[in-house]
Design a protein around this motif. Structure first.
Motif, PDB file in Angstrom:
ATOM      1  N   VAL A   5      23.528  -3.545  -5.739  1.00  0.00           N
ATOM      2  CA  VAL A   5      22.764  -3.052  -4.514  1.00  0.00           C
ATOM      3  C   VAL A   5      21.437  -1.656  -4.640  1.00  0.00           C
ATOM      4  N   LEU A   6      19.977  -2.806  -4.236  1.00  0.00           N
ATOM      5  CA  LEU A   6      18.851  -1.954  -4.203  1.00  0.00           C
ATOM      6  C   LEU A   6      19.477  -0.247  -3.491  1.00  0.00           C
ATOM      7  N   VAL A   7      18.726   0.534  -3.865  1.00  0.00           N
ATOM      8  CA  VAL A   7      19.006   2.307  -3.585  1.00  0.00           C
ATOM      9  C   VAL A   7      17.317   3.159  -3.863  1.00  0.00           C
ATOM     10  N   GLY A   8      16.474   1.989  -4.665  1.00  0.00           N
ATOM     11  CA  GLY A   8      15.174   3.112  -4.800  1.00  0.00           C
ATOM     12  C   GLY A   8      13.964   2.564  -5.339  1.00  0.00           C
ATOM     13  N   ILE A   9      13.580   2.724  -5.751  1.00  0.00           N
ATOM     14  CA  ILE A   9      12.279   2.519  -6.560  1.00  0.00           C
ATOM     15  C   ILE A   9      11.701   3.892  -7.611  1.00  0.00           C
ATOM     16  N   VAL A  10      11.600   3.209  -9.041  1.00  0.00           N
ATOM     17  CA  VAL A  10      10.839   4.679  -9.387  1.00  0.00           C
ATOM     18  C   VAL A  10       9.997   3.918 -10.772  1.00  0.00           C
ATOM     19  N   HIS A  11       8.907   4.929 -10.190  1.00  0.00           N
ATOM     20  CA  HIS A  11       7.682   4.623 -10.451  1.00  0.00           C
ATOM     21  C   HIS A  11       7.136   5.059 -12.487  1.00  0.00           C
ATOM     22  N   LEU A  12       6.441   4.825 -12.873  1.00  0.00           N
ATOM     23  CA  LEU A  12       6.227   4.784 -14.080  1.00  0.00           C
ATOM     24  C   LEU A  12       5.687   6.081 -14.086  1.00  0.00           C
ATOM     25  N   HIS A  13       3.860   6.216 -13.293  1.00  0.00           N
ATOM     26  CA  HIS A  13       3.920   7.629 -13.372  1.00  0.00           C
ATOM     27  C   HIS A  13       4.475   8.203 -12.937  1.00  0.00           C
ATOM     28  N   ASP A  14       4.671   9.143 -11.684  1.00  0.00           N
ATOM     29  CA  ASP A  14       6.146  10.030 -11.827  1.00  0.00           C
ATOM     30  C   ASP A  14       7.228   9.896 -12.710  1.00  0.00           C
ATOM     31  N   LEU A  15       7.988   9.395 -13.790  1.00  0.00           N
ATOM     32  CA  LEU A  15       8.240   9.726 -14.809  1.00  0.00           C
ATOM     33  C   LEU A  15       7.835   9.962 -15.599  1.00  0.00           C
ATOM     34  N   ALA A  60       0.951  -1.483   0.090  1.00  0.00           N
ATOM     35  CA  ALA A  60       0.141   0.159  -0.142  1.00  0.00           C
ATOM     36  C   ALA A  60       0.952   1.314  -0.662  1.00  0.00           C
ATOM     37  N   ARG A  61       2.247   1.251   0.760  1.00  0.00           N
ATOM     38  CA  ARG A  61       3.072   2.608   1.237  1.00  0.00           C
ATOM     39  C   ARG A  61       3.102   3.110  -0.531  1.00  0.00           C
ATOM     40  N   MET A  62       3.809   1.801  -0.784  1.00  0.00           N
ATOM     41  CA  MET A  62       4.903   1.397  -2.060  1.00  0.00           C
ATOM     42  C   MET A  62       4.023   1.653  -3.710  1.00  0.00           C
ATOM     43  N   ARG A  63       2.665   1.871  -3.769  1.00  0.00           N
ATOM     44  CA  ARG A  63       1.737   1.618  -4.596  1.00  0.00           C
ATOM     45  C   ARG A  63       1.510   0.475  -5.414  1.00  0.00           C
TER      46      ARG A  63
END
Length: 331
Positions: free
Chosen positions: A315-325, A237-240
């Motif tokens: 190493v995992l450094v983050g996550i990127v979402h399609l809507h943000d791009l 839920a937090r990370m869409r």
């Protein structure tokens, strides 16, 4: 008179206008299709000539061909091939001083017998300057005297009187684009080079925006493979709807999506204690902080996913979402 009868002539007129628009578009599309079918050895010869030249491309034409020539010069320049437009009349009154022996001339003419180009052609012959003719008649004087003649001929103009330059200018414009992109490809001209010469506007943003500019890098959840389904409900839920699954050292070994959890719930009522390792995606699509945002969007759309873990040196450094791009203008 009824309302329907009153509308009749107007509807008929609109129908004729639509039919004429479609006829013109089909005629011009067929003209470009014909170029593709006839494209021969003169095309790679022209690309080789420009690629190997030490100077720039000087593009010229008169009238409608001159307008097309301006656009071709602009396209060449914006894709890594230095080019400039030279009006043939201005050229004969001093501006030929900008043309040197290491340059290449593009001369555009539907007939191949354009009087205003004769002086430029004679100048090129005297000074050993290579000439590429984008010409509608390959048996014309311009085609015969040019170093390379590229066939841009059309069977007819879209103009019903076959007079107004329409199909012919579209064909020349398309051929100029084909030459520019073939040169771009041969030079290996990529995102970095395009970004360097397109720093402004929406295009500049698309070329310069990186995943690192948009990704969520602070306070994002990641779960270990031995946790249970109940442990990913809140993080999802937090990370869409997408949560990375990691092992020791924070290397990504999978992802869990809302869709994965939904399918699990549909398959069993006792889903809360199922280990994440049993229903996660073990072949997730990953990205890096330096990947262009437009490339990340394209990959997500191709694979039908909404987010990708961002990994730097494993190493995992983050996550990127399609809507943000998309919101940031990556496309």
């Amino acid at each position: 008179m009824s309302v329907a009868a009153d509308l009749g002539p107007g509807l008929e007129r609109r129908g004729r206008v639509l039919a004429e628009g479609r006829r013109v578009l089909r005629t011009e599309a067929n003209a470009v299709r014909g170029l593709a079918e006839r494209l021969g050895n003169s095309f790679p010869d022209a690309v080789d000539l420009v690629h190997d030249a030490r100077g720039r491309v000087v593009v010229s034409g008169i009238g409608k061909s001159g307008l097309v020539a301006r656009k071709i010069a602009a396209t060449l320049t914006s894709t890594g091939t230095g080019a400039t437009f030279l009006h043939p009349v201005d050229g004969l009154h001093g501006d030929l001083g900008m043309v040197g022996p290491e340059d290449v001339m593009f001369l555009l003419s539907r007939s191949g017998a354009t009087r205003e180009l004769e002086g430029l052609l004679a100048f090129a012959e005297r000074h050993g300057i290579a000439v590429i003719a984008l010409v509608g008649d390959c048996s014309s004087p311009l085609a015969r005297r040019a170093t390379v003649a590229v066939d841009c001929g059309v069977s007819s103009e879209a103009c019903p009187m076959d007079l107004t330059p329409t199909s012919s200018t579209t064909a020349s414009l398309a051929m100029g684009d084909a030459l520019a992109i073939a040169l771009l490809t041969r030079r290996g001209f990529g995102h970095e080079e395009l970004a360097r010469i397109h720093p402004g506007g929406a295009l500049g943003l698309r070329l310069t925006l990186k995943v690192a500019d948009v990704m969520v890098s602070d306070d994002y959840p990641a779960v270990p493979a031995d946790c249970r389904a109940r442990d990913v409900i809140v993080p999802l839920a937090r990370m869409r709807g997408t949560v990375p699954v990691v092992e020791a050292g924070r290397s990504v070994i999978g992802v869990v999506t809302a869709g994965d959890l939904t399918r699990l719930m549909e398959g069993t009522n006792a889903f809360l204690d199922v280990p994440v390792s049993e229903f996660m995606n073990r072949s997730p699509k990953l990205t890096s902080p330096e990947e262009p945002g437009s490339a990340a969007v394209r990959r997500m759309q191709e694979h039908g996913i909404m987010a990708m873990p961002v990994v730097d040196e494993g190493v995992l450094v983050g996550i990127v979402h399609l809507h943000d791009l998309l919101r940031a203008g990556a496309v």
